[in-house]
Design an enzyme around this catalytic site. Structure first.
Site, PDB file in Angstrom:
ATOM      1  N   HIS C 138      26.379 109.529  66.903  1.00  0.00           N
ATOM      2  CA  HIS C 138      26.942 110.405  65.880  1.00  0.00           C
ATOM      3  C   HIS C 138      25.948 111.558  65.680  1.00  0.00           C
ATOM      4  O   HIS C 138      24.745 111.363  65.796  1.00  0.00           O
ATOM      5  CB  HIS C 138      27.089 109.581  64.594  1.00  0.00           C
ATOM      6  CG  HIS C 138      27.830 110.263  63.484  1.00  0.00           C
ATOM      7  ND1 HIS C 138      27.249 111.210  62.679  1.00  0.00           N
ATOM      8  CD2 HIS C 138      29.097 110.129  63.031  1.00  0.00           C
ATOM      9  CE1 HIS C 138      28.126 111.619  61.768  1.00  0.00           C
ATOM     10  NE2 HIS C 138      29.263 110.984  61.966  1.00  0.00           N
ATOM     11  N   ASP C 213      21.066 102.873  63.654  1.00  0.00           N
ATOM     12  CA  ASP C 213      22.127 103.487  62.855  1.00  0.00           C
ATOM     13  C   ASP C 213      23.219 102.424  62.674  1.00  0.00           C
ATOM     14  O   ASP C 213      24.035 102.195  63.553  1.00  0.00           O
ATOM     15  CB  ASP C 213      22.658 104.725  63.574  1.00  0.00           C
ATOM     16  CG  ASP C 213      23.852 105.329  62.848  1.00  0.00           C
ATOM     17  OD1 ASP C 213      24.320 104.744  61.854  1.00  0.00           O
ATOM     18  OD2 ASP C 213      24.324 106.393  63.291  1.00  0.00           O
ATOM     19  N   GLN C 216      28.238 101.746  61.301  1.00  0.00           N
ATOM     20  CA  GLN C 216      29.505 101.156  61.722  1.00  0.00           C
ATOM     21  C   GLN C 216      29.384  99.650  61.964  1.00  0.00           C
ATOM     22  O   GLN C 216      30.350  99.031  62.405  1.00  0.00           O
ATOM     23  CB  GLN C 216      30.025 101.850  62.994  1.00  0.00           C
ATOM     24  CG  GLN C 216      30.369 103.322  62.800  1.00  0.00           C
ATOM     25  CD  GLN C 216      31.640 103.563  61.988  1.00  0.00           C
ATOM     26  OE1 GLN C 216      32.433 102.646  61.749  1.00  0.00           O
ATOM     27  NE2 GLN C 216      31.834 104.794  61.546  1.00  0.00           N
ATOM     28  N   LYS C 239      31.478 103.733  53.595  1.00  0.00           N
ATOM     29  CA  LYS C 239      32.153 103.102  54.727  1.00  0.00           C
ATOM     30  C   LYS C 239      32.301 101.590  54.528  1.00  0.00           C
ATOM     31  O   LYS C 239      32.843 100.904  55.388  1.00  0.00           O
ATOM     32  CB  LYS C 239      31.371 103.360  56.020  1.00  0.00           C
ATOM     33  CG  LYS C 239      31.383 104.821  56.452  1.00  0.00           C
ATOM     34  CD  LYS C 239      30.790 104.977  57.842  1.00  0.00           C
ATOM     35  CE  LYS C 239      30.302 106.367  58.105  1.00  0.00           C
ATOM     36  NZ  LYS C 239      31.370 107.308  58.457  1.00  0.00           N
ATOM     37  N   CYS C 379      32.359 113.805  65.139  1.00  0.00           N
ATOM     38  CA  CYS C 379      30.908 114.016  65.043  1.00  0.00           C
ATOM     39  C   CYS C 379      30.163 113.361  66.205  1.00  0.00           C
ATOM     40  O   CYS C 379      29.015 112.910  66.035  1.00  0.00           O
ATOM     41  CB  CYS C 379      30.347 113.507  63.716  1.00  0.00           C
ATOM     42  SG  CYS C 379      31.067 114.316  62.285  1.00  0.00           S
TER      43      CYS C 379
HETATM   44  C1  LIG Z   1      27.700 105.845  63.561  1.00  0.00           C
HETATM   45  C2  LIG Z   1      27.564 106.769  62.390  1.00  0.00           C
HETATM   46  N1  LIG Z   1      26.361 107.257  62.082  1.00  0.00           N
HETATM   47  C3  LIG Z   1      26.163 108.075  61.019  1.00  0.00           C
HETATM   48  C4  LIG Z   1      27.208 108.443  60.219  1.00  0.00           C
HETATM   49  C5  LIG Z   1      26.929 109.363  59.071  1.00  0.00           C
HETATM   50  O1  LIG Z   1      27.195 108.749  57.857  1.00  0.00           O
HETATM   51  P1  LIG Z   1      27.175 109.615  56.513  1.00  0.00           P
HETATM   52  O2  LIG Z   1      28.047 110.816  56.788  1.00  0.00           O
HETATM   53  O3  LIG Z   1      27.728 108.741  55.483  1.00  0.00           O
HETATM   54  O4  LIG Z   1      25.758 110.012  56.280  1.00  0.00           O
HETATM   55  C6  LIG Z   1      28.498 107.960  60.507  1.00  0.00           C
HETATM   56  C7  LIG Z   1      29.685 108.299  59.710  1.00  0.00           C
HETATM   57  O5  LIG Z   1      30.082 109.434  59.520  1.00  0.00           O
HETATM   58  C8  LIG Z   1      28.676 107.102  61.615  1.00  0.00           C
HETATM   59  O6  LIG Z   1      29.866 106.622  61.924  1.00  0.00           O
END
Ligand SMILES: Cc1ncc(COP(=O)(O)O)c(C=O)c1O
Ligand SMILES: Cc1ncc(COP(=O)(O)O)c(C=O)c1O
Lengths: 152, 423, 423, 152
Positions: C138, C213, C216, C239, C379
């Site tokens: 991401h 990270d 998910q 999430k 993203c």
């Molecule tokens: C794998 C992953 N990493 C990072 C993020 C970023 O999360 P956030 O936008 O809540 O900071 C997301 C979701 O958007 C994600 O799915």
């Protein structure tokens, strides 16, 4: 009134005439501790005689609880072995952090049992412990300088 | 003109509760965090029960509705402070907003980061450059600048605070090397309102940027950031009847456009390759990741609520309480108020010490009577040192407070003196 | 063991609404943001109506209660991921958590900042040092590292992604110069679960740090961060049925203790003077300013809710839906699923393209039928480039989704093909 | 069904047989535009003949809306003066961003009025505008290079 539960007469007495107040020479180790939320400060000195706590002196810029606690501390540890004093510290800390649920042992804590009421006010627990943290730190420092001498 | 406090209090569920064995809550700690009216709670909840989705990302109906709610919130909050929506960046709190600007300065200076933003050299800072703050700042508007100096070799300077709690304008440390002048609109301890116009003038004269810490002004008085002419400003939702977890960084449009990003990640990009990325225009450039959507919606509801009362009415109400507090407290022997003792250029925070009774002990007696105030250094430790005290008692007001509550404060302070035998 | 979806759906008010002229909402976009049960909304509201105050700052009863609620939330969330409370730092989202670590690395390298934290040299990074990510990250776990490289002259390297959507472990770029290996636990696009144990082993072998990270994974499967042996991990409240505006950075206690701060300001200090400041121990050191108090309380309620169902049950339920989706979509001519087509080492995100119909157009037809999915690059733009597509359609599941909703998805995709005349 | 409101037959026709598709030489200016939310891309070239838009050609990697829009754009601006074409662009943009509340003028927008339905879907407005933004950018670039020649 709940106030009297926290500010028991013993505490107010120690606050008005604190034992060990005023920094003294000579000493083996000194510790300065600060309460970051309110800015209160204590400087505490320890003098050891062999394995015995010979003297404690302190200068406390703080509330009634922190001043009274430093005073009670002085009474409780002077004349005891370092090991005993740390055991008392442990008991005091356990009571202070016990949220009012720890039954203090008057045989161990003496006037210190008066602080049981403070344990119900989490924001004041740090005040009650400030002097004790300084004492612990000073003892550790004096032991460290001891062992440095030993190896020197 | 005047304000129906009883009606307003009915909007705040928490004010109906009691503390310490049945005493009515007298909440005089709004300077730390304010309470929230039903209208704000309802706005957030109905958003979450009806429209919640990720904003700016989805193409389905909920995502459209959520995006509309979020951007409508931005527009209403911008209007509340006289700004354009594109000049409002949502942050988690004011602290993040100040850090954002401080890091943008060092990021602009680490060379290539600025690439692609024409005008970013405006933000470059070098060893020996100077940053100016004041001696009464909240840690949030001091420590980030100390750290910026550590990172870049810049030097921190400050205006001194006079005995009267006003800025000593003669201690002016601004020089041609000054890059940015950052100061509070209103002191969170003394209540002092700073001379923004004069400070902006002096900063402009040397080409320095200006950042206004509006945490204690925007919630309490009418503020038009465009008219004030500052470059940046910050404030927090939780101090203005809105949610925690949301704050605002205001930046003049042309400056935001030239400023390199701070937090990076999703939703702030233009194009991403493994080898490197380019970034979106503001405000998106500064809002990485899923934002505080429902919190922005709640903050907009707070702004609507305050706007309906009228910020001039709010301010007048708070000054009335401040005058009462100053009068009542001054009448008690041994009580010393720090800061201005008139309501001129002043807001509703009243800090004081009681001779012979430590602030913590005063606070405990007040708490025992149901009066919630704050004790300590209130995140303005250097200011307390300047007045030679470790801690003060601070009462602070908002729209829901009453004269009777001020009386309860004054009586509580008297009781503390009696309890500790100093009267 | 199995899960009462009907009962669960009753907890989520938004699922009762209709969209696009009366169609029931089929929400298959939980990978972007999940919906919230009444239990979470109620927990936050009752905190705000009863206990709201600034935490760690006040001495009055509300402040005590608020602090207790906030720290109890920390403890419950820590337990949920097998961590100690002191290892949980609240951030506004996962993105901030990753940025925090990336900036801590460059802060440790700008010399004096590290002063006072024994062991901070562990975080120093120099030109030529290497940072390793993967090709499926991401943007939140890619761009902050690109920017760290810009600031420090370090070099970004990455694992390639194979045609099957798994990591190509032979493309391993880890060398003795690798400072940190950062990777997703589960891809937000492909659903692939990465081999954490193997990657940790390889990172350890060269003494590199590991950041996971877990955005998910933590919301969808049992995760014990201590057992996984990673150094840092991040996830977001929104999430996992919790509020927006709150996320978690997990850090091993000894590392957090040695790490210099990122955001600075109130509540994270030990001692402040105009001339310089020292900082509190973790987690406070990393929580500058008034925190997301009610949001932390809401996230703890979400964790309680998930914990009551059981994360193994949640995971099994989502894999059941995933299997149905893979089966149904694969049966449609011209539909190509990106990523693993079995449920092995996989979670509940299913991304696909439809030959001859652009993802946006598929999404529009689905939206018209009430099916909310996400279209675009999610993203993860570099990953999409790697598969030679600009955009995909992604369905993602959570505990409230049903097999019938998967059927609605599959039928909607068929309808899109018919509408655009490619069937 | 609401779908047909967005995907009117005119749009689907342009999508199936887009006008101006495929990049052509020679040209005066080129612009590449990208939609950061979905990754769609358009490259668009403009050839001017004096003050007249002589030719538009483009390569669009995108959805039906962005492709059809680029096709309609080609029809609307080729043969017009630059000034006229920018006026048409203004009218198209106003309609597209009008949330379905702006009544489009068929005399100005021709087949472009079919995009009125798209205006009700905010997430698709960028798709409809992608080609137009590329056109605007290309025209600005060609004017810039003109004036550079003039001052050279
Ligand atoms: C794998 C992953 N990493 C990072 C993020 C970023 O999360 P956030 O936008 O809540 O900071 C997301 C979701 O958007 C994600 O799915
Ligand atoms: C003057 C001032 N500046 C900055 C802050 C920091 O605000 P926050 O903690 O919401 O970031 C506060 C409040 O705590 C404040 O009163």
């Amino acid at each position: 009134m709940q106030l009297e539960q926290m500010y028991q007469e013993i505490i107010l007495d120690h606050y008005r005439t604190p034992h060990g107040a005023g920094l003294r020479e000579p000493y083996d180790a000194e510790s300065m501790q600060i309460n970051p939320t309110c800015g209160d400060e204590i400087t505490l000195r320890v003098k050891l005689d062999g394995d015995t706590v010979a003297e404690v002196s302190h200068e406390t810029l703080g509330c009634s609880i922190s001043q009274a606690s430093a005073s009670v501390l002085t009474d409780l540890v002077v004349g005891r072995s370092v090991e005993d004093s740390l055991r008392i510290l442990g008991a005091f800390q356990e009571m202070a952090q016990g949220r009012g649920k720890v039954e203090p042992d008057e045989d161990v804590l003496g006037d210190g049992v008066a602080f049981a009421g403070v344990a119900k006010y989490p924001a004041r627990v740090k005040c009650a412990l400030l002097g004790w943290m300084a004492f612990k730190d000073a003892v550790i420092r004096s032991e460290r300088s001891d062992s440095q001498e030993a190896t020197a | 003109m005047s304000l129906d406090v009883t009606k307003i209090r009915g909007d705040f569920p928490i004010l109906a509760r009691t503390v310490r064995g049945g005493r009515p809550l007298v909440y005089l700690d709004s300077g730390a965090t304010a309470q929230r009216p039903r209208q704000v709670l309802d706005a957030e909840r109905s958003f979450l029960e009806q429209h919640n989705a990720a904003v700016h990302r989805g193409a389905h109906q909920l995502a459209e509705e959520a995006t509309d709610a979020y951007e409508s919130a931005r527009a209403r909050i911008a209007a509340f402070v006289g700004a354009d929506p594109g000049e409002v960046v949502f942050t988690k709190n004011a602290t993040e907003g100040i850090n954002l600007v401080a890091y943008a300065l060092s990021n602009a200076s680490s060379g290539c980061n600025a690439a692609g933003f024409p005008g970013a050299e405006r933000f470059e800072i070098a060893a020996g450059d100077e940053i100016v703050v004041t001696g009464l700042e909240h840690h949030a508007n001091l420590v980030p600048w100390q750290e910026l100096c550590r990172r870049t070799g810049a030097v921190l300077k400050w205006f001194e605070v006079g005995e009267d709690g006003r800025l000593d304008l003669d201690s002016d440390p601004i020089t041609p090397r000054t890059k940015i002048v950052a100061f509070a609109h209103q002191s969170n301890v003394l209540g002092t309102v700073l001379p923004v116009e004069e400070l902006v003038r002096r900063a402009r004269a040397v080409g320095a940027l200006v950042l206004l810490d509006a945490c204690q002004s925007v919630p309490h008085m009418p503020v038009n950031l465009t008219e004030l002419g500052v470059d940046f400003a910050v404030f927090s939702g939780h101090k203005m009847l809105g949610p925690s977890g949301v704050g605002v960084l205001y930046g003049r449009a042309e400056l935001l456009a030239a400023m390199p990003p701070f937090l990076t990640g999703g939703s702030m990009i233009e194009m991403v390759r493994m080898e490197g990325s380019t970034y979106a225009p503001p405000p998106q450039r500064f809002e990485a990741g899923v934002p505080m959507t429902s919190q922005a919606v709640g903050l907009a509801a707070a702004v609507d609520y305050l706007g309906e009362i009228g910020m001039d009415v709010v301010h007048a109400h708070e000054l009335e309480l401040t005058a009462l507090a100053i009068e009542g407290l001054s009448a008690i022997p041994g009580v010393r108020i720090l800061g201005p003792t008139t309501t001129e250029d002043r807001g509703g925070a009243v800090a004081f010490v009681v001779d012979g009774v430590h602030a913590h002990d005063v606070g405990q007696v007040l708490d025992d009577r149901g009066v919630a105030i704050r004790v300590g250094h209130h995140c303005a430790w250097p200011l307390h040192r300047r007045f030679g005290v470790a801690a003060t008692v601070r009462a602070s007001f908002h729209v829901y407070n009453t004269p009777d509550e001020v009386t309860a404060l004054v009586q509580g302070v008297q009781a503390a003196r009696e309890f500790f035998g100093v009267s």
